[in-house]
Write an enzyme that holds these catalytic residues in place. Structure first.
Site, PDB file in Angstrom:
ATOM      1  N   HIS A  96       4.867 -13.307  -1.923  1.00 32.49           N
ATOM      2  CA  HIS A  96       4.586 -12.451  -3.093  1.00 32.49           C
ATOM      3  C   HIS A  96       4.844 -13.274  -4.353  1.00 32.49           C
ATOM      4  O   HIS A  96       5.735 -14.126  -4.378  1.00 32.49           O
ATOM      5  CB  HIS A  96       5.490 -11.208  -3.052  1.00 32.49           C
ATOM      6  CG  HIS A  96       5.117 -10.198  -4.098  1.00 32.49           C
ATOM      7  ND1 HIS A  96       5.513 -10.323  -5.402  1.00 32.49           N
ATOM      8  CD2 HIS A  96       4.370  -9.070  -4.022  1.00 32.49           C
ATOM      9  CE1 HIS A  96       5.022  -9.292  -6.097  1.00 32.49           C
ATOM     10  NE2 HIS A  96       4.327  -8.524  -5.281  1.00 32.49           N
ATOM     11  N   LYS A 128       9.573  -2.971  -4.019  1.00 39.34           N
ATOM     12  CA  LYS A 128      10.378  -4.037  -4.642  1.00 39.34           C
ATOM     13  C   LYS A 128      11.862  -3.672  -4.568  1.00 39.34           C
ATOM     14  O   LYS A 128      12.287  -3.049  -3.597  1.00 39.34           O
ATOM     15  CB  LYS A 128       9.902  -4.287  -6.077  1.00 39.34           C
ATOM     16  CG  LYS A 128       8.383  -4.436  -6.160  1.00 39.34           C
ATOM     17  CD  LYS A 128       7.901  -4.977  -7.461  1.00 39.34           C
ATOM     18  CE  LYS A 128       6.387  -4.954  -7.463  1.00 39.34           C
ATOM     19  NZ  LYS A 128       5.808  -5.785  -8.484  1.00 39.34           N
ATOM     20  N   GLU A 182      -3.694 -11.044  -5.361  1.00 38.50           N
ATOM     21  CA  GLU A 182      -3.005 -10.386  -6.472  1.00 38.50           C
ATOM     22  C   GLU A 182      -2.935 -11.324  -7.670  1.00 38.50           C
ATOM     23  O   GLU A 182      -2.086 -12.238  -7.693  1.00 38.50           O
ATOM     24  CB  GLU A 182      -1.570 -10.036  -6.070  1.00 38.50           C
ATOM     25  CG  GLU A 182      -1.461  -9.122  -4.871  1.00 38.50           C
ATOM     26  CD  GLU A 182      -0.147  -8.367  -4.897  1.00 38.50           C
ATOM     27  OE1 GLU A 182      -0.181  -7.148  -5.080  1.00 38.50           O
ATOM     28  OE2 GLU A 182       0.915  -9.004  -4.744  1.00 38.50           O
TER      29      GLU A 182
HETATM   30  C1  PEP Z   1       2.857  -5.834  -6.311  1.00 34.15           C
HETATM   31  O1  PEP Z   1       4.057  -5.850  -6.511  1.00 34.15           O
HETATM   32  O2  PEP Z   1       2.389  -6.427  -5.344  1.00 34.15           O
HETATM   33  C2  PEP Z   1       1.997  -5.098  -7.231  1.00 34.15           C
HETATM   34  C3  PEP Z   1       0.698  -5.177  -7.074  1.00 34.15           C
HETATM   35  O3  PEP Z   1       2.622  -4.390  -8.219  1.00 34.15           O
HETATM   36  P1  PEP Z   1       1.915  -3.382  -9.248  1.00 34.15           P
HETATM   37  O4  PEP Z   1       1.052  -2.441  -8.446  1.00 34.15           O
HETATM   38  O5  PEP Z   1       3.072  -2.661  -9.906  1.00 34.15           O
HETATM   39  O6  PEP Z   1       1.130  -4.193 -10.194  1.00 34.15           O
END
Ligand code: PEP
Length: 266
Positions: A96, A13, A168
């Site tokens: 994302h 990020k 996700e």
């Molecule tokens: C992401 O940013 O895609 C992510 C999964 O973050 P985290 O592992 O911190 O939850």
């Protein structure tokens, strides 16, 4: 499954400056063992992509952009295109949840980016997932359906071979390196991944559904790697907060290696 390599992706990020990114890469390249059953991808900020590409060994790591604009060139102040990134990166995150929700990217932007990545020889990692509210309302499958239809609308079955899907759940994405991980029940991940494959089957056929790489992402730590990678149909992990420490991320890579070795023996 055509590709049984586990894909482990670090999404840094908006963290790590040029110096920190270079030190991290130096450290991780000393720690890491190259495993034939794991592909490691780093997604640093755009600023560091070129210098890391010169520093890294492509046998150890691949590089991903976190974002780009879908047109190849032109009057788009502040943007960078997939055609400018071509040759520097092998992958790119697309859609994302932070891009969708903070920067208002919609399915049209996202499908244009998927197509732009493919025409520039970059593998798009299409990120999809439901919000907490959608999850609580039982809308997960509908959201995944809508995001897959939207994101993949411009591509052919042949082009789909370049695409990776990352499931996700938005509510499980951590707030950063030191936040408490939100554990998603593996059975829920399995259900979502099955829904992704069944939608791919509907859109592109059975073989495509079998072959596409589907990742899980959301608060993954070394302790949860085995649970998620043991799920049938999960081909890798997208890791945010826990990827910011080279030792921790190496722990995730090692667990992924052991997990795929075990899975193969069974
Ligand atoms: C992401 O940013 O895609 C992510 C999964 O973050 P985290 O592992 O911190 O939850």
């Amino acid at each position: 499954m055509a590709n049984d390599k586990k894909l482990i992706i670090a999404n840094w990020k908006m963290n790590l400056n040029m110096h920190e990114a270079s030190l991290y890469l130096h450290k991780l390249s000393k720690l890491i063992k190259t495993h034939r059953n794991v592909e490691v991808v780093l997604a640093p900020t755009t600023l560091t992509l070129q210098s890391l590409s010169l520093q890294m060994n492509l046998k150890q790591f691949k590089l991903a952009a976190q974002n780009f604009y879908w047109r190849d060139f032109g009057p788009y102040t502040g943007e960078i295109s997939a055609s400018q990134l071509r040759g520097i990166i092998q992958y790119a995150l697309v859609g994302h949840s932070e891009r969708r929700h903070i920067f208002n990217e919609n399915n049209k932007d996202i499908r244009n980016k998927v197509a732009a990545a493919i025409r520039n020889n970059i593998r798009p990692i299409l990120c999809i997932g439901e919000t907490a509210w959608e999850h609580a309302s039982g809308e997960t499958k509908d959201v995944l359906h809508d995001q897959l239809m939207g994101g993949l609308a411009n591509i052919t079955s042949e082009e789909l071979e370049q695409v990776v899907i990352a499931y996700e759940p938005v509510w499980a994405i951590s707030a950063g390196k030191d936040s408490t991980p939100i554990n998603v029940i593996p059975a829920d991940v399995e259900m979502a991944v099955n829904a992704v494959r069944s939608q791919i089957k509907h859109l592109f056929g059975e073989k495509a559904a079998e072959n596409i790489q589907v990742l899980y992402g959301g608060s993954v730590t070394p302790d949860s790697v085995a649970d998620y990678l043991a799920l049938p149909g999960v081909n890798g992990l997208l890791v945010g907060g826990a990827s910011l420490n080279a030792n921790t991320f190496n722990g995730i890579i090692e667990k992924a290696h052991k997990n795929s070795t075990v899975a193969k023996k069974d």
